[in-house]
Design a protein around this motif. Structure first.
Motif, PDB file in Angstrom:
ATOM      1  N   MET A 217     -11.526  39.388   9.136  1.00 14.41           N
ATOM      2  CA  MET A 217     -12.846  38.854   9.467  1.00 14.41           C
ATOM      3  C   MET A 217     -13.384  38.013   8.313  1.00 14.41           C
ATOM      4  O   MET A 217     -13.955  36.940   8.533  1.00 14.41           O
ATOM      5  CB  MET A 217     -13.813  39.983   9.815  1.00 14.41           C
ATOM      6  CG  MET A 217     -15.180  39.496  10.245  1.00 14.41           C
ATOM      7  SD  MET A 217     -15.163  38.511  11.765  1.00 14.41           S
ATOM      8  CE  MET A 217     -15.075  39.811  12.985  1.00 14.41           C
ATOM      9  N   GLU A 218     -13.193  38.485   7.101  1.00 11.98           N
ATOM     10  CA  GLU A 218     -13.652  37.718   5.940  1.00 11.98           C
ATOM     11  C   GLU A 218     -12.974  36.349   5.902  1.00 11.98           C
ATOM     12  O   GLU A 218     -13.626  35.331   5.634  1.00 11.98           O
ATOM     13  CB  GLU A 218     -13.377  38.493   4.650  1.00 11.98           C
ATOM     14  CG  GLU A 218     -14.263  39.702   4.490  1.00 11.98           C
ATOM     15  CD  GLU A 218     -13.872  40.591   3.326  1.00 11.98           C
ATOM     16  OE1 GLU A 218     -14.775  41.243   2.779  1.00 11.98           O
ATOM     17  OE2 GLU A 218     -12.670  40.654   2.972  1.00 11.98           O
ATOM     18  N   ASP A 219     -11.681  36.335   6.180  1.00  9.99           N
ATOM     19  CA  ASP A 219     -10.941  35.080   6.187  1.00  9.99           C
ATOM     20  C   ASP A 219     -11.463  34.146   7.276  1.00  9.99           C
ATOM     21  O   ASP A 219     -11.656  32.948   7.052  1.00  9.99           O
ATOM     22  CB  ASP A 219      -9.441  35.358   6.392  1.00  9.99           C
ATOM     23  CG  ASP A 219      -8.612  34.099   6.394  1.00  9.99           C
ATOM     24  OD1 ASP A 219      -8.775  33.261   5.468  1.00  9.99           O
ATOM     25  OD2 ASP A 219      -7.793  33.922   7.328  1.00  9.99           O
ATOM     26  N   LEU A 220     -11.713  34.683   8.457  1.00 10.02           N
ATOM     27  CA  LEU A 220     -12.206  33.869   9.566  1.00 10.02           C
ATOM     28  C   LEU A 220     -13.603  33.305   9.278  1.00 10.02           C
ATOM     29  O   LEU A 220     -13.874  32.139   9.570  1.00 10.02           O
ATOM     30  CB  LEU A 220     -12.214  34.680  10.863  1.00 10.02           C
ATOM     31  CG  LEU A 220     -10.841  35.029  11.416  1.00 10.02           C
ATOM     32  CD1 LEU A 220     -10.964  36.052  12.542  1.00 10.02           C
ATOM     33  CD2 LEU A 220     -10.106  33.792  11.875  1.00 10.02           C
ATOM     34  N   VAL A 221     -14.469  34.125   8.728  1.00 13.10           N
ATOM     35  CA  VAL A 221     -15.817  33.660   8.403  1.00 13.10           C
ATOM     36  C   VAL A 221     -15.740  32.576   7.318  1.00 13.10           C
ATOM     37  O   VAL A 221     -16.486  31.585   7.366  1.00 13.10           O
ATOM     38  CB  VAL A 221     -16.735  34.828   7.994  1.00 13.10           C
ATOM     39  CG1 VAL A 221     -18.046  34.330   7.399  1.00 13.10           C
ATOM     40  CG2 VAL A 221     -17.001  35.724   9.205  1.00 13.10           C
ATOM     41  N   LYS A 222     -14.808  32.730   6.413  1.00 13.33           N
ATOM     42  CA  LYS A 222     -14.603  31.683   5.389  1.00 13.33           C
ATOM     43  C   LYS A 222     -14.116  30.393   6.049  1.00 13.33           C
ATOM     44  O   LYS A 222     -14.580  29.304   5.713  1.00 13.33           O
ATOM     45  CB  LYS A 222     -13.600  32.169   4.345  1.00 13.33           C
ATOM     46  CG  LYS A 222     -13.403  31.216   3.208  1.00 13.33           C
ATOM     47  CD  LYS A 222     -12.461  31.784   2.170  1.00 13.33           C
ATOM     48  CE  LYS A 222     -12.268  30.784   1.043  1.00 13.33           C
ATOM     49  NZ  LYS A 222     -11.303  31.243   0.058  1.00 13.33           N
TER      50      LYS A 222
END
Length: 107
Positions: free
Chosen positions: A97-102
């Motif tokens: 999720m962190e990667d996607l939000v980035k």
């Protein structure tokens, strides 16, 4: 790296082809997604299922309306697990999720 799977055409349909409105909605989403993610990370660290559901649900709904399938899918998985009072596998989804939000910040 997780796949953002952004359906820009779908998002543009939601704004009746209004590029300016789409840009505004994306800006709002970027801001809200960052806040929702921060709340999600904190809720997972505290094993707070209710807060996990709330932040994941917010991410799911907003990403769904903009055709951002990658975030919607991960948020759905997290929300479903938390609603079932099972956090098994949820911590492993947070980096995705962190990667996607980035990634969404670069749209």
């Amino acid at each position: 790296m997780a796949d953002l799977q952004w359906n820009r055409e779908f998002a543009l349909e939601q704004t009746a082809g209004d590029e300016e409105l789409l840009d505004e909605l994306l800006t709002l989403f970027k801001d809200s997604a960052a806040g929702d993610l921060a709340q999600l990370v904190e809720a997972v660290a505290e094993c707070n299922a209710e807060a996990i559901v709330a932040s994941a649900h917010s991410l799911k709904g907003a990403s769904s309306s903009l055709g951002i399938e990658g975030i919607r899918e991960i948020a759905f998985q997290i929300e479903t697990a938390a609603r079932n009072q099972s956090l098994e596998g949820v911590p492993e989804l947070i980096p995705l999720m962190e990667d996607l939000v980035k990634q969404v910040q670069d749209i």
